[in-house]
Design an enzyme around this catalytic site. Structure first.
Site, PDB file in Angstrom:
ATOM      1  N   GLY A  60       0.838  -1.194   0.000  1.00  9.50           N
ATOM      2  CA  GLY A  60       0.000   0.000   0.000  1.00  9.50           C
ATOM      3  C   GLY A  60       0.873   1.244   0.000  1.00  9.50           C
ATOM      4  O   GLY A  60       2.063   1.165   0.315  1.00  9.50           O
ATOM      5  N   GLN A  65       3.166  10.000   1.864  1.00  9.49           N
ATOM      6  CA  GLN A  65       4.473   9.336   1.821  1.00  9.49           C
ATOM      7  C   GLN A  65       5.318   9.774   0.629  1.00  9.49           C
ATOM      8  O   GLN A  65       6.536   9.545   0.609  1.00  9.49           O
ATOM      9  CB  GLN A  65       4.296   7.817   1.774  1.00  9.49           C
ATOM     10  N   CYS A 110       6.587  -0.126   7.547  1.00 10.26           N
ATOM     11  CA  CYS A 110       6.156   1.045   6.775  1.00 10.26           C
ATOM     12  C   CYS A 110       7.312   1.511   5.897  1.00 10.26           C
ATOM     13  O   CYS A 110       8.456   1.559   6.352  1.00 10.26           O
ATOM     14  CB  CYS A 110       5.735   2.168   7.724  1.00 10.26           C
ATOM     15  N   LEU A 111       6.987   1.848   4.656  1.00  9.97           N
ATOM     16  CA  LEU A 111       8.028   2.308   3.724  1.00  9.97           C
ATOM     17  C   LEU A 111       8.669   3.611   4.211  1.00  9.97           C
ATOM     18  O   LEU A 111       9.767   3.963   3.804  1.00  9.97           O
ATOM     19  CB  LEU A 111       7.425   2.515   2.328  1.00  9.97           C
ATOM     20  N   HIS A 153      -4.076   0.945   7.555  1.00  9.54           N
ATOM     21  CA  HIS A 153      -2.719   1.493   7.637  1.00  9.54           C
ATOM     22  C   HIS A 153      -2.594   2.720   6.730  1.00  9.54           C
ATOM     23  O   HIS A 153      -2.021   3.741   7.127  1.00  9.54           O
ATOM     24  CB  HIS A 153      -1.705   0.403   7.228  1.00  9.54           C
ATOM     25  N   GLU A 154      -3.183   2.627   5.520  1.00 12.34           N
ATOM     26  CA  GLU A 154      -3.083   3.748   4.560  1.00 12.34           C
ATOM     27  C   GLU A 154      -3.935   4.940   4.976  1.00 12.34           C
ATOM     28  O   GLU A 154      -3.479   6.082   4.906  1.00 12.34           O
ATOM     29  CB  GLU A 154      -3.484   3.284   3.144  1.00 12.34           C
ATOM     30  N   HIS A 157      -2.280   7.007   7.499  1.00 13.66           N
ATOM     31  CA  HIS A 157      -1.298   7.946   6.944  1.00 13.66           C
ATOM     32  C   HIS A 157      -1.967   9.270   6.554  1.00 13.66           C
ATOM     33  O   HIS A 157      -1.365  10.343   6.679  1.00 13.66           O
ATOM     34  CB  HIS A 157      -0.593   7.363   5.709  1.00 13.66           C
TER      35      HIS A 157
HETATM   36  O1  LIG Z   1       1.869   3.045   3.957  1.00 19.27           O
HETATM   37  C1  LIG Z   1       2.244   1.913   3.256  1.00 19.27           C
HETATM   38  N1  LIG Z   1       3.468   1.389   3.631  1.00 19.27           N
HETATM   39  O2  LIG Z   1       4.238   2.048   4.453  1.00 19.27           O
HETATM   40  C2  LIG Z   1       3.828   0.080   3.125  1.00 19.27           C
HETATM   41  C3  LIG Z   1       3.489  -1.034   4.101  1.00 19.27           C
HETATM   42  C4  LIG Z   1       2.018  -1.209   4.241  1.00 19.27           C
HETATM   43  C5  LIG Z   1       1.580  -2.189   5.291  1.00 19.27           C
HETATM   44  C6  LIG Z   1       2.477  -2.994   5.986  1.00 19.27           C
HETATM   45  C7  LIG Z   1       1.997  -3.895   6.951  1.00 19.27           C
HETATM   46  C8  LIG Z   1       0.638  -3.960   7.214  1.00 19.27           C
HETATM   47  C9  LIG Z   1      -0.239  -3.149   6.510  1.00 19.27           C
HETATM   48  C10 LIG Z   1       0.240  -2.266   5.557  1.00 19.27           C
HETATM   49 NI    NI Z   2       3.079   3.038   5.807  1.00 21.25          NI
END
Ligand SMILES: OCN(O)CCCc1ccccc1
Ligand code: NI
Length: 183
Positions: A60, A65, A110-111, A153-154, A157
């Site tokens: 996601g 971001q 998270c990225l 999660h998104e 953000h």
């Molecule tokens: O915002 C998106 N991102 O940082 C990438 C990881 C997304 C994510 C990772 C673990 C559980 C749910 C969502």
């Molecule tokens: Ni994230």
């Protein structure tokens, strides 16, 4: 194309702001950006492209971001029934959710966070999300499992919330009382 150089890392205040609703109908520029966000996710999950451009795999991505305070998110993942969930959404909103909670047993990453933050992240088990798709059409999504976790999660953000804000400070591995385990 979006690369890791475009991904804002924690410490940048943009990640702690509330993003603005995207005016509708979406502009050509906003549509192009949202398409690029989805493309990044696909590239990040393609072994060759990810290796070539040194991309960290992501399921996601939220516009803050990449430095945009706009309520735009993309998701690209398959669920436990191998159903592909590919979404490029404007102005997503959780309109209802289960009382029951869930969490990823492996925790979340998270990225925008270049470190491991251990602990369970309590999420609603099931969510109903309304949004506008890339063609300016209203959509309603009813999600559970990893897709539900990822979209929460998104959307976090978009509200300046990082996954680790939700980990229990006293006991990171405390199982949320209303929880079922997502493996
Ligand atoms: O915002 C998106 N991102 O940082 C990438 C990881 C997304 C994510 C990772 C673990 C559980 C749910 C969502
Ligand atoms: Ni994230």
């Amino acid at each position: 194309m979006i690369t890791m150089d475009d991904i804002i890392r924690e410490g940048n205040p943009i990640l702690r702001t509330v993003a603005e609703e995207v005016p509708l109908p979406p502009s050509e520029e906003d549509k192009a950006t949202l398409k690029e966000m989805l493309e990044f996710l696909k590239n990040s999950q393609d072994d060759e492209i990810a290796a070539k451009y040194n991309l960290r795999a992501g399921i996601g991505l939220a516009a803050p971001q990449i430095g945009l305070k706009k309520r735009m998110i993309a998701l690209y993942l398959t669920d436990e029934k191998d159903k592909l969930h590919e979404y490029a959404l404007f102005n997503p909103k959780i309109v209802s959710h289960s009382v029951e909670e869930t969490y990823l047993e492996s925790g979340e990453g998270c990225l925008s966070v270049d470190r491991d933050v251990p602990g369970y992240v309590p999420r609603f088990s099931r969510v109903k999300v309304s949004a506008i798709d890339i063609n300016n059409k209203p959509v309603v999504l009813k999600l559970r499992g990893l897709p539900a976790i990822a979209i929460q999660h998104e959307i976090d953000h978009l509200n300046g919330i990082m996954f680790y804000d939700r980990i229990n400070k006293e006991d990171p591995y405390k199982v949320p009382e209303k929880a079922t385990t997502e493996r």
